[in-house]
Design a protein around this motif. Structure first.
Motif, short mmCIF file in Angstrom:
data_model
loop_
_atom_site.label_atom_id
_atom_site.label_comp_id
_atom_site.label_asym_id
_atom_site.label_seq_id
_atom_site.Cartn_x
_atom_site.Cartn_y
_atom_site.Cartn_z
N ASN A 22 -33.87 -41.82 66.12
CA ASN A 22 -34.49 -43.12 65.91
C ASN A 22 -35.41 -43.10 64.69
OD1 ASN A 22 -34.82 -45.84 66.64
ND2 ASN A 22 -36.74 -45.36 67.66
N MET A 23 -36.14 -42.01 64.51
CA MET A 23 -37.02 -41.88 63.36
C MET A 23 -36.23 -41.89 62.05
SD MET A 23 -39.87 -39.14 64.71
CE MET A 23 -40.46 -38.82 63.07
N ILE A 24 -35.09 -41.21 62.06
CA ILE A 24 -34.24 -41.18 60.87
C ILE A 24 -33.75 -42.58 60.54
CG2 ILE A 24 -32.00 -40.39 59.98
CD1 ILE A 24 -32.54 -37.75 61.57
N LYS A 25 -33.33 -43.34 61.56
CA LYS A 25 -32.86 -44.71 61.34
C LYS A 25 -33.97 -45.58 60.76
CE LYS A 25 -31.50 -45.72 65.45
NZ LYS A 25 -30.92 -46.35 66.63
N MET A 26 -35.18 -45.44 61.29
CA MET A 26 -36.29 -46.24 60.79
C MET A 26 -36.70 -45.82 59.38
SD MET A 26 -36.76 -48.65 62.90
CE MET A 26 -35.00 -48.62 63.16
N ASN A 27 -36.52 -44.53 59.06
CA ASN A 27 -36.80 -44.08 57.70
C ASN A 27 -35.81 -44.68 56.71
OD1 ASN A 27 -39.09 -42.60 58.29
ND2 ASN A 27 -37.99 -40.69 58.59
N ILE A 28 -34.58 -44.86 57.14
CA ILE A 28 -33.58 -45.53 56.29
C ILE A 28 -34.01 -46.97 56.05
CG2 ILE A 28 -31.18 -46.34 56.16
CD1 ILE A 28 -30.43 -43.81 57.83
N LEU A 29 -34.48 -47.64 57.10
CA LEU A 29 -34.95 -49.02 56.96
C LEU A 29 -36.15 -49.07 56.01
CD1 LEU A 29 -34.97 -52.00 57.67
CD2 LEU A 29 -36.27 -51.43 59.74
N LYS A 30 -37.09 -48.15 56.17
CA LYS A 30 -38.27 -48.12 55.29
C LYS A 30 -37.85 -47.90 53.84
CE LYS A 30 -41.29 -46.34 58.91
NZ LYS A 30 -42.01 -45.16 59.41
N ALA A 31 -36.87 -47.02 53.61
CA ALA A 31 -36.39 -46.76 52.25
C ALA A 31 -35.77 -48.02 51.65
CB ALA A 31 -35.37 -45.62 52.26
N LYS A 32 -35.03 -48.77 52.46
CA LYS A 32 -34.42 -50.02 51.99
C LYS A 32 -35.50 -51.05 51.65
CE LYS A 32 -30.11 -49.13 51.92
NZ LYS A 32 -29.37 -49.21 50.66
N MET A 33 -36.55 -51.08 52.45
CA MET A 33 -37.65 -52.00 52.17
C MET A 33 -38.30 -51.66 50.83
SD MET A 33 -39.28 -52.14 56.02
CE MET A 33 -40.84 -52.83 55.48
N ILE A 34 -38.52 -50.38 50.58
CA ILE A 34 -39.11 -49.94 49.31
C ILE A 34 -38.16 -50.28 48.17
CG2 ILE A 34 -39.75 -47.91 47.95
CD1 ILE A 34 -40.76 -46.70 50.68
N THR A 79 -25.72 -54.12 53.80
CA THR A 79 -24.29 -54.23 54.08
C THR A 79 -24.10 -54.16 55.59
OG1 THR A 79 -23.90 -51.84 54.04
CG2 THR A 79 -23.70 -53.03 51.92
N ASP A 80 -22.92 -54.52 56.06
CA ASP A 80 -22.64 -54.42 57.50
C ASP A 80 -22.79 -52.98 57.96
OD1 ASP A 80 -22.11 -57.12 57.58
OD2 ASP A 80 -19.94 -56.89 57.54
N GLU A 81 -22.31 -52.05 57.14
CA GLU A 81 -22.39 -50.63 57.49
C GLU A 81 -23.85 -50.16 57.60
OE1 GLU A 81 -21.25 -46.41 55.42
OE2 GLU A 81 -19.78 -48.02 55.27
N GLU A 82 -24.69 -50.59 56.67
CA GLU A 82 -26.10 -50.22 56.71
C GLU A 82 -26.78 -50.82 57.94
OE1 GLU A 82 -27.18 -49.83 51.97
OE2 GLU A 82 -27.12 -51.83 52.88
N THR A 83 -26.46 -52.07 58.24
CA THR A 83 -27.04 -52.73 59.41
C THR A 83 -26.66 -51.99 60.69
OG1 THR A 83 -26.96 -54.86 58.27
CG2 THR A 83 -27.16 -54.93 60.67
N LEU A 84 -25.40 -51.63 60.82
CA LEU A 84 -24.96 -50.89 62.00
C LEU A 84 -25.63 -49.53 62.08
CD1 LEU A 84 -21.15 -51.71 62.02
CD2 LEU A 84 -22.87 -52.53 63.62
N GLN A 85 -25.74 -48.84 60.96
CA GLN A 85 -26.36 -47.52 60.92
C GLN A 85 -27.82 -47.59 61.34
OE1 GLN A 85 -26.76 -45.82 57.02
NE2 GLN A 85 -26.99 -43.75 57.80
N ILE A 86 -28.54 -48.55 60.81
CA ILE A 86 -29.98 -48.64 61.09
C ILE A 86 -30.27 -49.14 62.51
CG2 ILE A 86 -32.11 -49.88 60.48
CD1 ILE A 86 -31.02 -49.83 57.54
N PHE A 87 -29.60 -50.20 62.91
CA PHE A 87 -29.98 -50.85 64.15
C PHE A 87 -29.14 -50.44 65.36
CE2 PHE A 87 -31.49 -53.72 60.80
CZ PHE A 87 -32.83 -53.72 61.12
N LEU A 88 -27.96 -49.90 65.12
CA LEU A 88 -27.12 -49.47 66.25
C LEU A 88 -26.80 -47.99 66.21
CD1 LEU A 88 -24.64 -52.47 66.50
CD2 LEU A 88 -26.72 -52.08 67.79
N GLY A 89 -27.26 -47.32 65.16
CA GLY A 89 -27.06 -45.88 65.06
C GLY A 89 -25.63 -45.44 64.92
N ARG A 90 -24.83 -46.25 64.24
CA ARG A 90 -23.42 -45.88 64.05
C ARG A 90 -23.18 -45.30 62.70
NH1 ARG A 90 -20.51 -51.00 66.91
NH2 ARG A 90 -21.31 -50.56 68.94
#
Length: 90
Positions: A22-34, A79-90
């Motif tokens: 979960n931390m890794i997923k949120m770090n990806i989200l934080k990186a996208k925000m930056i 992207t759809d892939e990024e959204t799935l990766q971040i929020f659904l962990g796929r």
């Protein structure tokens, strides 16, 4: 007794791994925000939530709702892939 100890250790390790993932997923989200120059405060305001609530979600303490994930995806241009990766962990 030994089996109970082993099962407790396995369960604890499983929770730990889930937390790390979960931390890794949120770090990806934080990186996208930056990357997009979007501040947490701005996203909180766009979602209509308090900053503290948003930070709890951003730090993985509380999950984002589906509508929040969709809104964040739109704002950040994920992207759809990024959204799935971040929020659904796929």
């Amino acid at each position: 007794m030994e089996l109970e100890i082993i099962l407790n250790l396995a369960s604890s390790k499983k929770r730990e791994l889930r937390k790390e993932k979960n931390m890794i997923k949120m770090n990806i989200l934080k990186a996208k925000m930056i990357e997009k120059g979007v501040k947490a405060e701005d996203l909180a305001k766009s979602l209509g939530v308090q900053k503290t609530s948003f930070y709890r979600k951003l730090n993985g303490q509380v999950k984002f709702s589906l509508s929040e994930a969709q809104k964040i995806s739109e704002i950040l241009g994920l992207t759809d892939e990024e959204t799935l990766q971040i929020f659904l962990g796929r």
